[in-house]
Design a protein around this motif. Structure first.
Motif, PDB file in Angstrom:
ATOM      1  N   PHE A  95       0.859  -1.185   0.000  1.00  9.70           N
ATOM      2  CA  PHE A  95       0.000   0.000   0.000  1.00  9.70           C
ATOM      3  C   PHE A  95       0.895   1.235   0.000  1.00  9.70           C
ATOM      4  N   SER A  96       0.981   1.916  -1.133  1.00  7.44           N
ATOM      5  CA  SER A  96       1.792   3.122  -1.209  1.00  7.44           C
ATOM      6  C   SER A  96       0.996   4.320  -0.722  1.00  7.44           C
ATOM      7  N   GLY A 102      -0.017   9.401   4.097  1.00  5.32           N
ATOM      8  CA  GLY A 102      -0.116   8.561   5.271  1.00  5.32           C
ATOM      9  C   GLY A 102      -1.521   8.130   5.617  1.00  5.32           C
ATOM     10  N   THR A 103      -1.654   6.893   6.122  1.00  4.52           N
ATOM     11  CA  THR A 103      -2.917   6.357   6.609  1.00  4.52           C
ATOM     12  C   THR A 103      -2.607   5.154   7.491  1.00  4.52           C
ATOM     13  N   PRO A 104      -3.347   4.968   8.591  1.00  2.00           N
ATOM     14  CA  PRO A 104      -3.113   3.796   9.441  1.00  2.00           C
ATOM     15  C   PRO A 104      -3.904   2.573   9.001  1.00  2.00           C
ATOM     16  N   LEU A 105      -4.776   2.712   8.015  1.00  2.00           N
ATOM     17  CA  LEU A 105      -5.740   1.671   7.650  1.00  2.00           C
ATOM     18  C   LEU A 105      -5.071   0.338   7.349  1.00  2.00           C
ATOM     19  N   GLY A 106      -5.703  -0.733   7.823  1.00  2.00           N
ATOM     20  CA  GLY A 106      -5.244  -2.076   7.520  1.00  2.00           C
ATOM     21  C   GLY A 106      -6.394  -2.943   7.059  1.00  2.00           C
ATOM     22  N   SER A 107      -6.079  -4.025   6.378  1.00  2.00           N
ATOM     23  CA  SER A 107      -7.067  -4.957   5.849  1.00  2.00           C
ATOM     24  C   SER A 107      -6.938  -6.291   6.575  1.00  2.00           C
ATOM     25  N   PRO A 108      -7.678  -7.332   6.193  1.00  2.00           N
ATOM     26  CA  PRO A 108      -7.529  -8.626   6.861  1.00  2.00           C
ATOM     27  C   PRO A 108      -6.145  -9.248   6.710  1.00  2.00           C
ATOM     28  N   VAL A 109      -5.381  -8.860   5.690  1.00  2.00           N
ATOM     29  CA  VAL A 109      -4.044  -9.419   5.484  1.00  2.00           C
ATOM     30  C   VAL A 109      -3.005  -8.339   5.789  1.00  2.00           C
ATOM     31  N   PRO A 110      -1.736  -8.712   6.004  1.00  2.00           N
ATOM     32  CA  PRO A 110      -0.715  -7.688   6.233  1.00  2.00           C
ATOM     33  C   PRO A 110      -0.762  -6.622   5.154  1.00  2.00           C
ATOM     34  N   THR A 111      -0.861  -5.362   5.579  1.00  2.00           N
ATOM     35  CA  THR A 111      -1.037  -4.234   4.665  1.00  2.00           C
ATOM     36  C   THR A 111       0.190  -3.343   4.802  1.00  2.00           C
ATOM     37  N   VAL A 112       1.156  -3.550   3.930  1.00  2.00           N
ATOM     38  CA  VAL A 112       2.488  -2.970   4.066  1.00  2.00           C
ATOM     39  C   VAL A 112       2.484  -1.546   3.531  1.00  2.00           C
ATOM     40  N   LYS A 113       2.679  -0.568   4.423  1.00  2.00           N
ATOM     41  CA  LYS A 113       2.630   0.837   4.035  1.00  2.00           C
ATOM     42  C   LYS A 113       3.999   1.294   3.539  1.00  2.00           C
ATOM     43  N   ILE A 114       4.014   1.824   2.322  1.00  2.00           N
ATOM     44  CA  ILE A 114       5.243   2.258   1.668  1.00  2.00           C
ATOM     45  C   ILE A 114       5.144   3.757   1.422  1.00  2.00           C
ATOM     46  N   ALA A 115       5.944   4.532   2.160  1.00  2.00           N
ATOM     47  CA  ALA A 115       5.918   5.991   2.044  1.00  2.00           C
ATOM     48  C   ALA A 115       6.618   6.427   0.773  1.00  2.00           C
TER      49      ALA A 115
END
Length: 502
Positions: A420-421, A425-438
């Motif tokens: 997830f790019s 910024g956002t803290p949101l997550g889904s049922p699976v690992p949601t990898v935040k890429i800045a």
């Protein structure tokens, strides 16, 4: 398209064909900026992430970024002038005709996927999960809180081999009709089949429209060994009954162990949210390299957010592996445009206020940056909302751009990890690992509790080094290291509501 950046200390443009460059830091009016060996004196102050003209543009002329038009100049634009909403507009309208032409696959260079492995959970059907979790899926919002209470109790009961118990509350499942109800049922059934769910408790009320028996018919018999059903209205003590079913599932899941599996076993969802002008320069191209690494290894990647490919859809259509796939993709794009038009909305009603503040001007510009998450992989399939992944390569999935809805659709389609790019910024997550890429250093430094990887590395060390580092991070998370959303207990689902409410 993989980016080859022509960067200076303070500005960057993707290619010599582009009419604009992007400021990497705030620039002052009158400042001299070097772009591709030429010196440009700025007429305006330029905020970080915003564009300035590198050649003179006439009113009505297409303005190019990413080697493609991002809109039309609404007046003459001088060299060094700020290019944004005050002098650039979208050229998008409605549905359009597309022409199929078979093309040879593009050469792909990037992170080395073949030969890489991760430690995952191999399921009876051969699929591989990155987590071994028990998921509680309510058929209807009336029992959503019951599911959350059961999950809290379940987490107190877990032992070795189980990564957690999670309930996914939602407000739907009743007062819905036709295709709207069908979409809810399809997504919930597909979530129950995600390889990250080592056990599933389907939790129903009893009188809802989304009936448990009909939902069960969507689950293949061979997948029901790790599935239990609770009908709350049929139990005198629904909490005790649910607790007993959870205990059964946890006992079976307790024997599951991670094992070494090839990268081809990964099912990669790709997503962007809170984008800025740097997203298409750093984070999204890096995600595209990850999609290429996984698909080259024989795995699968899933791209969605159909309204956010408008203006860049032909880049995907050119990579369709067959006429059938091309026709399904063109039908999907035009149907989504018709969905907007039938509701009296223009197809270009995007970017968001945050996108615009970050430097993105038109939907074409946003889309040209967004589709890079799919890398250069051939488009091997197109599937509908609530449908499941069935082919390796890049699959395009029907879903809107909304973050909660699209990340849920990716998990339902079978994604076991989502990249997830984000530029804002956002803290949101889904049922699976949601990898935040800045997309930029500033965000990564400001929100370390949200961000898993800083794609600003691509501008410092180059795309190849950044891609290698990101692949290492993905392998670690797929092997059990918590993503930030998991550490923060940010897990939720969003269901696409399309019909009337009774």
């Amino acid at each position: 398209m993989v980016q080859t950046l022509a960067a200076t200390r303070n500005a960057v443009r993707v290619a010599p064909e582009d009419d604009v460059a992007v400021a990497l830091a705030p620039l002052e009016a009158g400042e001299d900026v070097r772009v591709d060996g030429a010196t440009i004196r700025l007429r305006d102050s330029i905020a970080a992430g915003h564009k300035f003209a590198v050649r003179a543009l006439a009113a009505g002329e297409p303005v190019r970024r990413y080697r493609a038009p991002i809109g039309l100049a609404t007046r003459d634009i001088a060299v060094g002038e700020h290019v944004h909403t005050h002098n650039l507009r979208t050229a998008l309208s409605g549905e359009r005709a597309y022409s199929f032409a078979a093309r040879a696959p593009a050469a792909v260079a990037g992170a080395e996927g073949p030969g890489r492995t991760f430690r995952g959970y191999v399921r009876a059907d051969g699929s591989v999960g990155t987590r071994n979790e028990l998921w509680i899926l309510p058929t209807v919002g009336c029992v959503g809180r019951l599911g959350e209470r059961l999950a809290q109790r379940g987490n107190a009961m877990t032992g070795p081999g189980v990564d957690g118990v999670h309930a996914f509350n939602h407000p739907f499942g009743c007062s819905q009709l036709g295709a709207d109800l069908e979409g809810t049922a399809a997504v919930l059934a597909s979530l129950a089949l995600n390889p990250n769910a080592g056990g599933v408790l389907l939790l129903g009320l009893g009188c809802e429209s989304n009936q448990l028996d009909a939902l069960l018919e969507r689950i293949p018999p061979e997948r029901r060994e790790r599935l239990r059903v609770l009908r709350a209205q049929s139990e005198s003590d629904e909490f005790a009954a649910g607790e007993a079913l959870i205990a059964q599932l946890l006992e079976a899941m307790g024997a599951d162990r991670r094992e070494e599996v090839p990268l081809s076993a990964l099912r990669l969802g790709v997503k962007c949210g809170g984008s800025d002008a740097m997203s298409g320069l750093t984070a999204n191209p890096l995600i595209g390299l990850m999609a290429d690494a996984v698909t080259q290894a024989g795995g699968a990647a899933i791209l969605t957010e159909i309204p956010e490919i408008f203006g860049a859809e032909t880049l995907l259509m050119e990579r369709a592996t067959s006429r059938e796939v091309f026709d399904r993709l063109t039908a999907l794009v035009n149907a989504f445009k018709r969905y907007f038009l039938d509701h009296g909305e223009p197809v270009s009603e995007n970017p968001s206020p945050g996108n615009i503040a970050g430097g993105i001007t038109t939907l074409e510009e946003k889309s040209l940056g967004a589709v890079q998450k799919g890398g250069l992989a051939p488009v091997s399939d197109v599937i509908g909302y609530g449908e499941r992944l069935s082919r390796s390569g890049l699959t395009v999935l029907e879903a809107p751009g909304n973050d909660a809805v699209s990340t849920t659709a990716l998990a339902a389609a079978g994604a076991t990890i989502t990249l997830f790019s984000t530029g804002r910024g956002t803290p949101l997550g889904s049922p699976v690992p949601t990898v935040k890429i800045a997309s930029n250093h500033a965000l990564a430094e400001k929100k370390p509790g949200w961000i898993d990887f800083d794609a600003g590395l691509a501008l410092d060390a180059g795309m190849e080094a950044a891609a290698a580092a990101l692949l290492d991070r993905i392998v670690a998370i797929a092997s059990g290291e918590p993503a930030r959303n998991e550490s923060n207990d940010e897990r939720a689902i969003g269901i696409w509501k399309r019909g009337v409410t009774l």
